[in-house]
Design a protein around this motif. Sequence first.
Motif, PDB file in Angstrom:
ATOM      1  N   ASN A 175      30.867  42.709  39.689  1.00 34.88           N
ATOM      2  CA  ASN A 175      30.809  41.257  39.824  1.00 34.88           C
ATOM      3  C   ASN A 175      32.089  40.708  40.458  1.00 34.88           C
ATOM      4  N   ALA A 176      33.038  40.289  39.664  1.00 36.09           N
ATOM      5  CA  ALA A 176      34.231  39.599  40.176  1.00 36.09           C
ATOM      6  C   ALA A 176      35.248  40.615  40.673  1.00 36.09           C
ATOM      7  N   TRP A 177      35.355  40.770  41.990  1.00 37.65           N
ATOM      8  CA  TRP A 177      36.250  41.817  42.470  1.00 37.65           C
ATOM      9  C   TRP A 177      37.215  41.376  43.559  1.00 37.65           C
ATOM     10  N   TYR A 178      37.332  40.075  43.813  1.00 36.59           N
ATOM     11  CA  TYR A 178      38.384  39.564  44.699  1.00 36.59           C
ATOM     12  C   TYR A 178      39.402  38.787  43.857  1.00 36.59           C
ATOM     13  N   TYR A 179      40.668  39.007  44.113  1.00 38.37           N
ATOM     14  CA  TYR A 179      41.708  38.342  43.322  1.00 38.37           C
ATOM     15  C   TYR A 179      43.015  38.317  44.103  1.00 38.37           C
ATOM     16  N   ARG A 180      43.908  37.473  43.655  1.00 38.48           N
ATOM     17  CA  ARG A 180      45.271  37.416  44.195  1.00 38.48           C
ATOM     18  C   ARG A 180      46.252  37.634  43.045  1.00 38.48           C
ATOM     19  N   GLU A 181      47.522  37.781  43.408  1.00 40.49           N
ATOM     20  CA  GLU A 181      48.551  37.920  42.391  1.00 40.49           C
ATOM     21  C   GLU A 181      49.297  36.595  42.216  1.00 40.49           C
ATOM     22  N   ALA A 182      49.686  36.317  40.984  1.00 39.49           N
ATOM     23  CA  ALA A 182      50.560  35.182  40.680  1.00 39.49           C
ATOM     24  C   ALA A 182      51.852  35.759  40.112  1.00 39.49           C
TER      25      ALA A 182
ATOM     26  N   TYR B 279      39.289  44.456  44.278  1.00 34.11           N
ATOM     27  CA  TYR B 279      39.376  45.306  43.102  1.00 34.11           C
ATOM     28  C   TYR B 279      38.632  46.624  43.292  1.00 34.11           C
ATOM     29  N   VAL B 280      37.443  46.543  43.901  1.00 36.69           N
ATOM     30  CA  VAL B 280      36.634  47.740  44.098  1.00 36.69           C
ATOM     31  C   VAL B 280      37.345  48.723  45.023  1.00 36.69           C
ATOM     32  N   THR B 281      37.864  48.191  46.146  1.00 32.69           N
ATOM     33  CA  THR B 281      38.538  49.064  47.117  1.00 32.69           C
ATOM     34  C   THR B 281      39.753  49.738  46.502  1.00 32.69           C
ATOM     35  N   ILE B 282      40.582  48.954  45.804  1.00 34.73           N
ATOM     36  CA  ILE B 282      41.796  49.526  45.220  1.00 34.73           C
ATOM     37  C   ILE B 282      41.451  50.559  44.148  1.00 34.73           C
ATOM     38  N   LYS B 283      40.413  50.294  43.358  1.00 32.09           N
ATOM     39  CA  LYS B 283      39.987  51.245  42.337  1.00 32.09           C
ATOM     40  C   LYS B 283      39.631  52.599  42.949  1.00 32.09           C
ATOM     41  N   TRP B 284      39.011  52.546  44.145  1.00 36.67           N
ATOM     42  CA  TRP B 284      38.548  53.787  44.764  1.00 36.67           C
ATOM     43  C   TRP B 284      39.597  54.425  45.656  1.00 36.67           C
TER      44      TRP B 284
END
Length: 347
Positions: A312-319, A225-230
């Motif tokens: 905090n929570a910044w790793y995720y996948r897509e469903a 999430y952090v990388t994509i935001k930036w």
Amino acid sequence: MNRLVRVVLLSLAAGACLLTSCKEDDWEGKRENPNPEVCKVPDSYTLRSSFLELDQDGNVVDCYFGKYDPATPGVVSITVKNYARALEVIKMIVPDEAEVTETEDQLIWNLKDVDGKSEGQMVFKRSTAPGQFAVVEIPQCSRPLTQVVFKKPLLTDSWMDEYNTCDALDNFYLGAPIDVSLGKLPEGAASNFGHGQGMFLVIQEYEAGVHDGLLLRLNNTENNYVTIKWEFNNRLQEQIDRAMKYAEALLVKKILHDNTSFVTTMTSMGMASWDNGFMFDAMNAGKDVFFASPEVRINFKTGETNALAMVNAWYYREAWLYKFYVEPAKEDGALKVIIDSRTSGVK
């Protein structure tokens, strides 16, 4: 401030975010928060949002099951084949941990708020009214939903069996793998797959007049999430646009818990484990639910949810979720299976 100074400051800010969050969020084997904030919602919200989709002002936008007629505000009507099917639909929306009393002729759900205090009772019972199998009385706390009526099919509803048993549905049985990709389109499907392509699993069968069919794929790719935001591009917005909404994520969680055999099948199909964090869009989750960010992740195995954030929570996948249903083709009237990526308000 010149461009160079601005870039340096942005880089320092990004580094600070990474330094403050990696201690919590980068652990061995799996980059998921071991102690996420669990979002609790009152039973009244679960009940209401299982049937009605509301906008930010609390106005009814659509219903998830059956039909909603503005002429009868608050009432959802669902056509079913018998009383047993009506009871099955109700049990689909009642949480596993709910306080329930069931007899031969009724089911009572004692609703609780997040602190365990009573919110009243939902009462599902047989109906003696003409054309009805059952009726659900809704407590005040779940307004604007006031009643759910399970209607008997009419003589004019002969189309229902035809739409449930057509040959086009042969490959769409519960637990079936469906190849959703260009060149291998299921009959009647459109070519614009807004939620991605690949092997999807049928997690809910289609039943005319009752609910849409659902296809699910848990994507293996992990996003930061952090990388994509930036990155300052549209990649995150594209993911948000195709993400399932909060009520749909809760529905998928319940379906997976009720059908744990799906987990083995999905693994064999190359999907990610359901014991990961998958993003959903909580923008219109409802006034009774608060997340620190509209981009939220859910662990389908545990039900834990927490907002994606810079710290905090910044790793995720897509469903990826598709609904499917049956419609006659415009050119010749033959029944076709239609796959639709627009899942907001799925039944």
